[in-house]
Design a protein around this motif. Structure first.
Motif, PDB file in Angstrom:
ATOM      1  N   THR A   2       0.830  -1.188   0.000  1.00 19.70           N
ATOM      2  CA  THR A   2       0.000   0.000   0.000  1.00 19.70           C
ATOM      3  C   THR A   2       0.871   1.246   0.000  1.00 19.70           C
ATOM      4  OG1 THR A   2      -1.648  -1.205   1.288  1.00 19.70           O
ATOM      5  CG2 THR A   2      -1.853   1.173   1.226  1.00 19.70           C
ATOM      6  N   MET A   3       0.597   2.185  -0.905  1.00 18.46           N
ATOM      7  CA  MET A   3       1.342   3.445  -0.971  1.00 18.46           C
ATOM      8  C   MET A   3       0.579   4.506  -0.190  1.00 18.46           C
ATOM      9  SD  MET A   3       3.961   5.167  -2.269  1.00 18.46           S
ATOM     10  CE  MET A   3       4.522   4.564  -3.833  1.00 18.46           C
ATOM     11  N   PRO A  38      -3.839   7.512   1.984  1.00 21.42           N
ATOM     12  CA  PRO A  38      -3.443   6.753   0.790  1.00 21.42           C
ATOM     13  C   PRO A  38      -3.244   7.699  -0.391  1.00 21.42           C
ATOM     14  CG  PRO A  38      -5.730   6.299   1.369  1.00 21.42           C
ATOM     15  CD  PRO A  38      -5.188   7.178   2.419  1.00 21.42           C
ATOM     16  N   VAL A  39      -2.366   7.324  -1.289  1.00 21.11           N
ATOM     17  CA  VAL A  39      -2.176   8.099  -2.515  1.00 21.11           C
ATOM     18  C   VAL A  39      -3.376   7.818  -3.407  1.00 21.11           C
ATOM     19  CG1 VAL A  39      -0.730   8.431  -4.544  1.00 21.11           C
ATOM     20  CG2 VAL A  39       0.327   8.047  -2.310  1.00 21.11           C
ATOM     21  N   MET A  40      -4.110   8.886  -3.761  1.00 24.51           N
ATOM     22  CA  MET A  40      -5.332   8.767  -4.554  1.00 24.51           C
ATOM     23  C   MET A  40      -5.107   9.386  -5.936  1.00 24.51           C
ATOM     24  SD  MET A  40      -8.209   9.628  -1.711  1.00 24.51           S
ATOM     25  CE  MET A  40      -7.344  10.571  -0.464  1.00 24.51           C
ATOM     26  N   PRO A  41      -5.986   9.126  -6.881  1.00 21.26           N
ATOM     27  CA  PRO A  41      -5.823   9.721  -8.205  1.00 21.26           C
ATOM     28  C   PRO A  41      -5.848  11.257  -8.174  1.00 21.26           C
ATOM     29  CG  PRO A  41      -7.426   7.954  -8.293  1.00 21.26           C
ATOM     30  CD  PRO A  41      -7.091   8.164  -6.846  1.00 21.26           C
ATOM     31  N   SER A  42      -6.530  11.847  -7.200  1.00 19.69           N
ATOM     32  CA  SER A  42      -6.632  13.297  -7.097  1.00 19.69           C
ATOM     33  C   SER A  42      -5.507  13.856  -6.222  1.00 19.69           C
ATOM     34  CB  SER A  42      -7.978  13.684  -6.488  1.00 19.69           C
ATOM     35  OG  SER A  42      -7.983  15.048  -6.135  1.00 19.69           O
ATOM     36  N   ALA A  63       5.839  16.129   1.255  1.00 12.26           N
ATOM     37  CA  ALA A  63       5.111  14.861   1.232  1.00 12.26           C
ATOM     38  C   ALA A  63       6.121  13.716   1.211  1.00 12.26           C
ATOM     39  CB  ALA A  63       4.216  14.783   0.008  1.00 12.26           C
ATOM     40  N   VAL A  64       5.951  12.778   2.139  1.00 12.19           N
ATOM     41  CA  VAL A  64       6.804  11.599   2.200  1.00 12.19           C
ATOM     42  C   VAL A  64       5.947  10.407   1.792  1.00 12.19           C
ATOM     43  CG1 VAL A  64       8.268  10.164   3.655  1.00 12.19           C
ATOM     44  CG2 VAL A  64       8.123  12.625   4.094  1.00 12.19           C
ATOM     45  N   HIS A  65       6.250   9.820   0.644  1.00  7.91           N
ATOM     46  CA  HIS A  65       5.519   8.656   0.143  1.00  7.91           C
ATOM     47  C   HIS A  65       6.242   7.402   0.626  1.00  7.91           C
ATOM     48  CE1 HIS A  65       3.051  10.829  -2.933  1.00  7.91           C
ATOM     49  NE2 HIS A  65       3.959  11.737  -2.639  1.00  7.91           N
ATOM     50  N   PHE A  66       5.490   6.449   1.151  1.00 12.62           N
ATOM     51  CA  PHE A  66       6.083   5.202   1.638  1.00 12.62           C
ATOM     52  C   PHE A  66       5.129   4.045   1.409  1.00 12.62           C
ATOM     53  CE2 PHE A  66       3.834   7.199   5.104  1.00 12.62           C
ATOM     54  CZ  PHE A  66       3.149   6.161   5.709  1.00 12.62           C
ATOM     55  N   ARG A  67       5.683   2.849   1.478  1.00 11.74           N
ATOM     56  CA  ARG A  67       4.893   1.630   1.270  1.00 11.74           C
ATOM     57  C   ARG A  67       4.922   0.776   2.529  1.00 11.74           C
ATOM     58  NH1 ARG A  67       4.116   0.773  -4.383  1.00 11.74           N
ATOM     59  NH2 ARG A  67       5.574   1.979  -5.631  1.00 11.74           N
TER      60      ARG A  67
END
Length: 161
Positions: A2-3, A38-42, A63-67
């Motif tokens: 999950t991102m 969660p990372v969403m399309p918008s 923004a820090v994106h992680f899985r």
């Protein structure tokens, strides 16, 4: 996997790159953990918390994106209500399928290791909502923001309507 995305002040980025995102407990006694979405399309919905978090005095947020694994247990819910414990995949599905996901948050009850971080990026500093979703046109709480810049002007304009 999950991102998810965590919004943090730019001053924390060096420490995050070195040792990850630390789970924190807030002063109001809420559940300790890493607050994210969660990372969403918008883009707007993914980074919806930026304007509200800037009200705390931070000038630049990142923004820090992680899985994390899909089966890891997290809490999800609207920021003012009860949180539900589900897997991260279920939390992502729940938030992305909502008609209006503004104000929702996912809380991971542990720290995020540096190796789980996917990317760190700048975000638009005027994205999102302030005070609460759909706050425009509602009278501001005089106890919550008595000394906020422009609060008197907003209160007076609502009295005239």
């Amino acid at each position: 996997m999950t991102m998810l995305v965590h919004i943090t002040p730019a001053k924390n980025i060096r420490a995050i790159r070195r040792s990850g995102i630390r789970a924190q407990s807030l002063a109001d006694g809420s559940q300790p953990g890493v607050y994210c979405l969660p990372v969403m399309p918008s883009y707007q919905l993914t980074h919806q918390w930026v304007r509200e978090l800037r009200r705390g005095g931070q000038r630049t947020l990142m923004a820090v994106h992680f899985r994390i694994p899909d089966d890891e247990e997290v809490s999800v819910g609207h920021y003012g209500s009860h949180q539900v414990r589900v897997s991260s995949a279920e939390a992502t599905a729940l938030v992305t399928e909502l008609e209006d996901p503004r104000g929702y948050e996912v809380i991971i009850p542990r720290s995020i290791a540096a190796k789980e971080i996917h990317r760190i990026r700048r975000v638009n500093q005027v994205t999102g909502w302030r005070y609460m979703p759909d706050a425009h046109g509602t009278r501001p709480c005089p106890l919550c923001n008595p000394g906020q810049y422009g609060a008197a002007k907003i209160r007076n304009s609502l009295d005239e309507e």
